[in-house]
Design an enzyme around this catalytic site. Structure first.
Site, PDB file in Angstrom:
ATOM      1  N   ASN A 182      13.320 -14.244  -2.378  1.00  0.00           N
ATOM      2  CA  ASN A 182      12.964 -14.059  -0.965  1.00  0.00           C
ATOM      3  C   ASN A 182      14.088 -14.677  -0.126  1.00  0.00           C
ATOM      4  OD1 ASN A 182      11.641 -14.300   1.663  1.00  0.00           O
ATOM      5  ND2 ASN A 182       9.709 -14.011   0.566  1.00  0.00           N
ATOM      6  N   HIS A 188      -4.150  -4.533  -2.812  1.00  0.00           N
ATOM      7  CA  HIS A 188      -4.637  -4.237  -1.457  1.00  0.00           C
ATOM      8  C   HIS A 188      -4.832  -2.731  -1.236  1.00  0.00           C
ATOM      9  CE1 HIS A 188      -3.060  -8.402   0.006  1.00  0.00           C
ATOM     10  NE2 HIS A 188      -4.208  -8.473  -0.633  1.00  0.00           N
ATOM     11  N   VAL A 217       0.830  -1.202   0.000  1.00  0.00           N
ATOM     12  CA  VAL A 217       0.000   0.000   0.000  1.00  0.00           C
ATOM     13  C   VAL A 217       0.870   1.259   0.000  1.00  0.00           C
ATOM     14  CG1 VAL A 217      -1.990  -1.136   1.065  1.00  0.00           C
ATOM     15  CG2 VAL A 217      -0.233  -0.114   2.545  1.00  0.00           C
ATOM     16  N   GLY A 243       9.384 -10.980  -2.266  1.00  0.00           N
ATOM     17  CA  GLY A 243       9.135 -10.411  -0.943  1.00  0.00           C
ATOM     18  C   GLY A 243       7.731 -10.576  -0.416  1.00  0.00           C
TER      19      GLY A 243
HETATM   20  P1  OAD Z   1       4.543 -10.499   4.790  1.00  0.00           P
HETATM   21  O1  OAD Z   1       4.977  -9.619   5.896  1.00  0.00           O
HETATM   22  O2  OAD Z   1       3.544 -11.545   5.079  1.00  0.00           O
HETATM   23  O3  OAD Z   1       5.826 -11.237   4.186  1.00  0.00           O
HETATM   24  C1  OAD Z   1       6.993 -10.523   3.897  1.00  0.00           C
HETATM   25  C2  OAD Z   1       7.926 -11.433   3.126  1.00  0.00           C
HETATM   26  O4  OAD Z   1       9.054 -10.660   2.729  1.00  0.00           O
HETATM   27  C3  OAD Z   1       8.475 -12.620   3.938  1.00  0.00           C
HETATM   28  O5  OAD Z   1       8.358 -13.805   3.158  1.00  0.00           O
HETATM   29  C4  OAD Z   1       9.955 -12.252   4.141  1.00  0.00           C
HETATM   30  O6  OAD Z   1      10.803 -13.405   4.158  1.00  0.00           O
HETATM   31  C5  OAD Z   1      10.223 -11.412   2.919  1.00  0.00           C
HETATM   32  N1  OAD Z   1      11.325 -10.456   3.052  1.00  0.00           N
HETATM   33  C6  OAD Z   1      11.760  -9.815   4.159  1.00  0.00           C
HETATM   34  N2  OAD Z   1      12.765  -8.993   3.873  1.00  0.00           N
HETATM   35  C7  OAD Z   1      12.961  -9.097   2.524  1.00  0.00           C
HETATM   36  C8  OAD Z   1      13.845  -8.451   1.585  1.00  0.00           C
HETATM   37  N3  OAD Z   1      14.738  -7.548   1.995  1.00  0.00           N
HETATM   38  N4  OAD Z   1      13.760  -8.804   0.293  1.00  0.00           N
HETATM   39  C9  OAD Z   1      12.851  -9.727  -0.122  1.00  0.00           C
HETATM   40  N5  OAD Z   1      11.995 -10.343   0.698  1.00  0.00           N
HETATM   41  C10 OAD Z   1      12.044 -10.031   2.008  1.00  0.00           C
HETATM   42  O7  OAD Z   1       4.101  -9.524   3.598  1.00  0.00           O
HETATM   43  P2  OAD Z   1       3.092  -9.802   2.400  1.00  0.00           P
HETATM   44  O8  OAD Z   1       3.301 -11.162   1.858  1.00  0.00           O
HETATM   45  O9  OAD Z   1       3.215  -8.660   1.482  1.00  0.00           O
HETATM   46  O10 OAD Z   1      -2.609  -7.307   3.578  1.00  0.00           O
HETATM   47  O11 OAD Z   1       1.717  -9.748   3.142  1.00  0.00           O
HETATM   48  C11 OAD Z   1       0.549  -9.947   2.414  1.00  0.00           C
HETATM   49  C12 OAD Z   1      -0.560  -9.142   3.015  1.00  0.00           C
HETATM   50  O12 OAD Z   1      -0.694  -9.466   4.395  1.00  0.00           O
HETATM   51  C13 OAD Z   1      -0.323  -7.640   3.038  1.00  0.00           C
HETATM   52  O13 OAD Z   1      -0.583  -7.008   1.805  1.00  0.00           O
HETATM   53  C14 OAD Z   1      -1.274  -7.209   4.100  1.00  0.00           C
HETATM   54  C15 OAD Z   1      -1.006  -8.254   5.147  1.00  0.00           C
HETATM   55  O14 OAD Z   1      -2.038  -8.532   6.026  1.00  0.00           O
HETATM   56  C16 OAD Z   1      -3.535  -6.398   3.876  1.00  0.00           C
HETATM   57  O15 OAD Z   1      -3.302  -5.475   4.606  1.00  0.00           O
HETATM   58  C17 OAD Z   1      -4.839  -6.647   3.217  1.00  0.00           C
END
Ligand code: OAD
Length: 247
Positions: free
Chosen positions: A220, A120, A104, A194
Site C-alpha cells: 500500500n 462484499h 465489487v 490496497g
Molecule cells: P478504501 O478506499 O478504504 O482504501 C483504499 C486503500 O487503497 C487505501 O489504503 C489507499 O492508500 C490504497 N491505495 C490507493 N491507491 C493504491 C494503489 N495504486 N495501489 C495500492 N493501494 C492503493 O478501500 P477498501 O479498504 O477496499 O465496503 O474499503 C473497504 C470497504 O469500504 C469497501 O469494500 C466498501 C467500503 O465502504 C462496502 O461497500 C461494503
C-alpha cells in the site's frame, strides 16, 4: 523489492506453503476505479453512503441508488485490469494461492484470476430486492451521466432489481465469508493489497492469518490501520509491486 519480502515469499514457496491475497479498492485504483477513502475524489468524500448504500436508501429512492450503481458499473465496464490484477493471476498459476477481495468489480476475473471470495458481493450479481431471485437478463442501458435510473423489474415477482453488493447494515454472504476465513486460516503468507483496513469483519482477516502463524505483508503506498500489525510493509502501488513480486 524489499529483500525481507522476497525472502518470505521464497520461504513460502520452498516449504510448499499457501498464499492468501486480500485485496481492496486500491488494487483497482490504477485502472481508474475510485477508492472509497483517502483522496478528495474518493467515493465517500463525494457521496453520502447513507443515501446510496443502505437498504433504507433503496426503499426511500431506488432510482437514485440504482443510478449511482449504474454509473459505477459503467466505470468498471469501461476499465481494464491493470498490471497488479494480472500479476496475481500469473502468480496463482505457479503457487497455491487463494484470492479474497472486498472489491465489487470484476477486474480480477477479467485478468484471469479465480476469486475465492467476494466478501462484499459483486456489482453485476443482480438480484431482486424482494424475493432474492437472480436477474439473468441483460443490464439496462445507461445514459452517461444519468443520476436517476428506474431499476429493472424482477420477472418472478415484479419488485425491483438491486445490485449484488453488501450494503451498510447487511450481513456478508455466508459462502463468501466462509471461503475467506478458510483461506485466511490455512495460509502461510498473507498479502494485504490496497485496503485501508477500516471495514470489519474483512479487516480482521489478516489477524486471523497471523494467529495461525502466517506472515502478513502489506502492499500500500500509504500507512493503514493494518500496518502496525503487518510483519512487512511495502510502500508501493499494486501495479508496481505485484509484477515485481510475481517475477
Ligand atoms: P478504501 O478506499 O478504504 O482504501 C483504499 C486503500 O487503497 C487505501 O489504503 C489507499 O492508500 C490504497 N491505495 C490507493 N491507491 C493504491 C494503489 N495504486 N495501489 C495500492 N493501494 C492503493 O478501500 P477498501 O479498504 O477496499 O465496503 O474499503 C473497504 C470497504 O469500504 C469497501 O469494500 C466498501 C467500503 O465502504 C462496502 O461497500 C461494503
Amino acid at each position: 523489492m524489499p529483500v525481507a519480502i522476497a525472502d518470505a515469499l521464497q520461504l513460502t514457496i520452498d516449504e510448499g506453503g499457501r498464499v492468501c491475497v486480500l485485496t481492496g479498492a486500491g488494487i483497482s485504483a490504477e485502472s481508474g476505479i475510485p477508492t472509497f477513502r483517502g483522496t478528495h475524489d474518493s467515493l465517500w468524500s463525494r457521496f453520502d453512503p447513507m443515501r446510496l448504500a443502505t437498504a433504507e436508501a433503496w426503499r426511500e429512492d431506488p432510482a437514485l441508488v440504482w443510478g449511482w450503481y449504474r454509473w459505477r458499473m459503467q466505470l468498471v465496464r469501461d476499465a481494464q485490469p491493470n498490471a497488479g490484477h494480472r500479476a496475481l493471476a500469473d502468480l496463482a498459476e505457479r503457487i497455491p494461492l487463494s484470492l479474497v477481495t472486498q472489491n465489487v468489480d470484476d477486474l480480477h476475473e477479467r485478468a484471469g484470476s479465480v476469486v475465492d471470495a467476494h466478501v462484499h458481493g459483486s456489482l453485476f450479481a443482480l438480484r431482486c430486492f424482494a424475493c432474492g431471485c437472480a436477474h439473468e437478463g441483460v443490464l439496462d442501458d445507461y445514459v452517461d451521466g444519468a443520476r436517476r435510473v428506474e431499476p429493472m423489474r424482477c420477472v418472478s415477482c415484479g419488485d425491483r432489481i438491486r445490485p449484488g453488493v453488501v450494503w451498510f447494515g447487511e450481513a456478508l454472504p455466508d459462502d463468501a465469508w466462509d471461503a475467506a476465513t478458510d483461506a485466511a486460516t490455512h495460509c502461510t503468507l498473507m498479502l494485504v493489497v490496497g485496503t485501508s483496513g477500516l471495514v470489519y469483519p474483512a479487516a480482521g482477516l489478516p489477524a486471523v492469518a497471523r494467529r495461525q502463524g502466517a506472515i502478513v505483508i502489506e502492499i500500500n503506498p500509504e500507512p493503514t490501520a493494518l500496518s502496525a500489525d503487518a510483519d512487512h510493509v511495502w510502500r508501493a502501488t499494486a501495479a508496481v509491486a505485484l509484477p515485481l513480486l510475481a517475477r
